[in-house]
Design an enzyme around this catalytic site. Structure first.
Site, short mmCIF file in Angstrom:
data_model
loop_
_atom_site.label_atom_id
_atom_site.label_comp_id
_atom_site.label_asym_id
_atom_site.label_seq_id
_atom_site.Cartn_x
_atom_site.Cartn_y
_atom_site.Cartn_z
N LYS A 3 0.85 -1.20 0.00
CA LYS A 3 0.00 0.00 0.00
C LYS A 3 0.88 1.25 0.00
CE LYS A 3 -1.81 1.52 4.01
NZ LYS A 3 -1.51 2.93 4.31
N ASN A 4 1.86 1.27 0.91
CA ASN A 4 2.62 2.53 1.10
C ASN A 4 3.64 2.77 0.01
OD1 ASN A 4 1.01 2.99 3.26
ND2 ASN A 4 2.51 2.38 4.80
N ARG A 31 -3.97 10.01 3.91
CA ARG A 31 -2.74 10.73 4.26
C ARG A 31 -1.92 11.02 3.00
NH1 ARG A 31 -0.03 13.84 8.03
NH2 ARG A 31 2.21 13.61 7.78
N CYS A 81 -5.07 7.68 9.09
CA CYS A 81 -5.46 7.04 10.36
C CYS A 81 -5.30 8.01 11.52
CB CYS A 81 -4.57 5.82 10.60
SG CYS A 81 -5.16 4.37 9.72
N ARG A 133 -0.17 13.94 13.31
CA ARG A 133 0.16 13.86 11.88
C ARG A 133 0.50 15.22 11.26
NH1 ARG A 133 -1.82 8.77 9.89
NH2 ARG A 133 0.09 8.74 8.65
N PRO A 134 1.40 15.99 11.84
CA PRO A 134 1.73 17.30 11.25
C PRO A 134 2.36 17.16 9.87
CG PRO A 134 3.33 16.69 12.92
CD PRO A 134 2.26 15.64 12.99
N ILE A 135 2.41 18.28 9.14
CA ILE A 135 3.08 18.26 7.82
C ILE A 135 4.16 19.35 7.76
CG2 ILE A 135 1.14 17.26 6.54
CD1 ILE A 135 0.46 20.16 5.62
N ASP A 136 4.61 19.81 8.94
CA ASP A 136 5.61 20.90 8.97
C ASP A 136 6.89 20.53 8.22
OD1 ASP A 136 5.76 19.02 11.19
OD2 ASP A 136 7.49 20.19 11.85
N LEU A 137 7.32 19.28 8.30
CA LEU A 137 8.57 18.89 7.62
C LEU A 137 8.38 18.89 6.10
CD1 LEU A 137 9.70 15.97 9.96
CD2 LEU A 137 10.45 18.36 10.00
N ASP A 145 3.92 0.18 12.15
CA ASP A 145 2.71 -0.40 11.53
C ASP A 145 2.49 -1.86 11.92
OD1 ASP A 145 3.04 1.43 8.39
OD2 ASP A 145 2.43 2.04 10.40
N ARG A 162 -8.76 -0.19 4.45
CA ARG A 162 -7.85 0.82 3.87
C ARG A 162 -6.54 0.17 3.42
NH1 ARG A 162 -8.22 6.32 6.92
NH2 ARG A 162 -6.68 6.69 5.35
C1 EPZ Z 1 3.98 6.80 6.52
O1 EPZ Z 1 3.22 7.81 7.16
C2 EPZ Z 1 3.04 5.62 6.34
N1 EPZ Z 1 1.91 6.03 5.51
C3 EPZ Z 1 2.53 5.15 7.72
O2 EPZ Z 1 1.74 3.98 7.49
C4 EPZ Z 1 3.74 4.76 8.56
O3 EPZ Z 1 3.29 4.41 9.87
C5 EPZ Z 1 4.70 5.95 8.67
O4 EPZ Z 1 5.09 6.38 7.34
C6 EPZ Z 1 5.97 5.60 9.44
O5 EPZ Z 1 6.61 4.53 8.83
C7 EPZ Z 1 2.06 6.10 4.17
O6 EPZ Z 1 3.12 5.86 3.63
C8 EPZ Z 1 0.84 6.48 3.39
P1 EPZ Z 1 6.09 9.98 8.89
P2 EPZ Z 1 3.81 9.32 7.31
O7 EPZ Z 1 6.02 11.28 8.21
O8 EPZ Z 1 4.57 9.68 6.10
C9 EPZ Z 1 6.25 13.04 12.42
C10 EPZ Z 1 -0.12 2.58 7.74
O9 EPZ Z 1 -0.65 2.02 8.71
N2 EPZ Z 1 6.15 14.08 11.38
O10 EPZ Z 1 7.31 9.11 8.73
O11 EPZ Z 1 2.71 10.18 7.76
C11 EPZ Z 1 4.94 12.33 12.64
O12 EPZ Z 1 4.12 13.04 13.53
C12 EPZ Z 1 0.33 4.02 7.86
O13 EPZ Z 1 0.08 2.03 6.61
C13 EPZ Z 1 6.30 15.42 11.74
O14 EPZ Z 1 6.52 15.74 12.90
O15 EPZ Z 1 4.83 9.09 8.53
C14 EPZ Z 1 5.37 11.02 13.22
O16 EPZ Z 1 5.61 11.19 14.60
C15 EPZ Z 1 0.10 4.60 9.23
N3 EPZ Z 1 6.19 16.37 10.78
C16 EPZ Z 1 6.71 10.74 12.54
O17 EPZ Z 1 7.14 12.00 11.99
C17 EPZ Z 1 5.93 16.05 9.47
O18 EPZ Z 1 5.87 16.98 8.63
C18 EPZ Z 1 6.64 9.72 11.43
O19 EPZ Z 1 5.80 10.23 10.45
C19 EPZ Z 1 5.78 14.69 9.13
C20 EPZ Z 1 5.89 13.72 10.10
#
Ligand code: EPZ
Length: 419
Positions: free
Chosen positions: A22-23, A92, A116, A121-125, A305, A397
């Site tokens: 999926k991812n 997402r 989920c 789930r911030p997007i600041d990065l 996950d 999903r």
């Molecule tokens: C991806 O989510 C996956 N989703 C998630 O899978 C997976 O759990 C996650 O990566 C970690 O491996 C998809 O690929 C669609 P992150 P993503 O950005 O990109 C923080 C599933 O069950 N963060 O690596 O959202 C965030 O809060 C789903 O299949 C910021 O602070 O994960 C978290 O603590 C769930 N600012 C950490 O980073 C940002 O701008 C990891 O998030 C972005 C993230």
């Protein structure tokens, strides 16, 4: 909302295939927006999140055709740059499109993403990375408005190895003038797969799988046909289900190195595991000893996950397991539901103390998110008596007909459709 009715206690046996990830698929679908031609993707999984991404691509002007398990995406008229709230908020991965749309069309107007409910789930990065590439970003009225007319390759340092932010910045940089380097990039297998996909279209991207990714800007990409990697989280889910119920199973089409962090947890356990070219054979007929501790970390650490699923196994293992969830601050919603089934679990902030009990008992439980729902399904498979898992749309999903997958291995599980 549909539900599962499970009559627990059946051991799993037989052979099962793992679908495409999926991812990986979601990020690759976002990358299709960079194309001005036709992309053929094979083995398209029928997960709800993939369907939602295809709807968004259609909204952006892509023509989507499905022939068996292939999806053919004609992007020649994909000039849309807006994603409305009602679509963006459902998944997402809609945010991954930001980088691709800005990279190709030099403008974007995207509503905030969904996904989920496992944390803030911030997007600041994501936004910080795109701003480093000289994208002008305004956040107003629930939209992220981008002007990428002066897109320029730069050095980006991620404060955290975010999967989504790494993917977003990579895609945005493909058409940027000059070279971009992403430091502290995420190293997940899905990032490597995304690099392999865009390189198959003629992009110049190197280093995925390490913490430094280099993207040299190009002007155009060409058509491609591609098959994404298999889903390591589904493979891990099946392994954990087998260990939880007792099993004699074969899991096929697995990228074994992608789930070493789980496989090694079974070392010195009573599970007999054999690994050979993409296949995992698993024999388990005794109650396992606890893993002792599980700490979720970015790849190659233990995947967040698989945290809910492995908690179920630890809940019926001998001894105490300390599970630490480092990535998502509210990814323990399944705990209260497991306690209803007789589990002995105490949560303190990011830590769950799991004291193994002999058995769980069937109950009516709620799934609140994708992997938590899968975990509760596994709990039902091993529990004594009947379990009802409500709100299984969350599970749909990221798993296609999970009830059929488990019943093909001998489980007594049915889906009751919500009329
Ligand atoms: C991806 O989510 C996956 N989703 C998630 O899978 C997976 O759990 C996650 O990566 C970690 O491996 C998809 O690929 C669609 P992150 P993503 O950005 O990109 C923080 C599933 O069950 N963060 O690596 O959202 C965030 O809060 C789903 O299949 C910021 O602070 O994960 C978290 O603590 C769930 N600012 C950490 O980073 C940002 O701008 C990891 O998030 C972005 C993230």
């Amino acid at each position: 909302m549909d539900k599962f009715i499970i009559n627990g206690g059946k051991k799993l046996s037989g052979s099962i295939d793992v679908p495409c990830a999926k991812n990986a698929y979601l990020a690759i679908l976002a990358a299709c927006m960079l194309s001005s031609g036709t992309i053929v993707l094979n083995k398209c999984p029928q997960f709800r999140d993939v369907e939602l991404m295809l709807q968004i691509l259609t909204k952006l002007g892509c023509k989507i055709e499905k022939i068996e398990d292939k999806v053919i995406i004609d992007c020649s008229n994909a000039t849309g740059y807006e994603i409305p709230q009602k679509l963006a908020s459902k998944v997402r991965s809609s945010i991954f499109l930001l980088g691709a749309i800005v990279g190709k069309l030099k403008k974007a107007k995207v509503a905030y993403p969904g996904g989920c409910d496992i944390g803030n789930r911030p997007i600041d990065l994501h936004l910080k990375g795109l701003r480093t590439l000289n994208v002008k970003i305004d956040e107003k009225h629930g939209f992220i408005m981008c002007d990428g007319s002066n897109l320029k390759g730069q050095t980006v340092h991620l404060d955290y190895p975010s999967v989504g932010a790494t993917e977003n910045i990579m895609l945005c940089a493909i058409f940027a003038k000059g070279t971009t380097q992403i430091f502290n990039a995420a190293k997940e297998p899905e990032i490597v797969d995304l690099q392999n996909f865009v390189v198959s279209m003629g992009a110049k991207v190197y280093g995925a799988g390490t913490s430094t990714i280099t993207i040299v800007g190009v002007d155009k990409l060409h058509d491609t046909e591609y098959t994404p990697i298999s889903d390591r989280i589904i493979a891990g889910t099946y392994m954990i289900a087998g260990a939880t119920t007792g099993c004699n199973i074969e899991i096929n089409n697995v990228n074994i190195e992608d789930i070493y962090s789980l496989i090694t947890k079974f070392n010195n356990s009573s599970c007999k595991i054999s690994l050979s070219n993409g296949k995992i054979k698993m024999l388990s007929d005794k109650r396992l000893k606890t893993f002792g501790s599980v700490e979720t970390l970015p790849y190659p650490g233990f995947p967040t996950d698989l945290q809910p699923q492995v908690m179920v196994l630890q809940a019926i293992s001998k001894g105490t397991c300390v599970i630490v969830e480092n990535l998502f601050e509210t990814r323990f919603k399944h705990v209260a539901e497991l306690v209803k089934m007789g589990a002995d679990i105490t949560v303190r902030n990011r830590m769950a103390i799991v004291n193994g009990v002999d058995k769980l008992f069937g109950a009516e439980v709620q799934s609140y998110d994708l992997r938590g729902g899968a975990a509760l399904t596994i709990a039902g498979l091993c529990a004594y008596g009947y379990t009802t898992v409500n709100n299984v749309e969350h599970i749909d999903r990221g798993y296609y007909k999970l009830e059929e997958a488990f019943s093909s291995l001998g489980a007594d599980i049915k889906r009751i459709k919500d009329v």
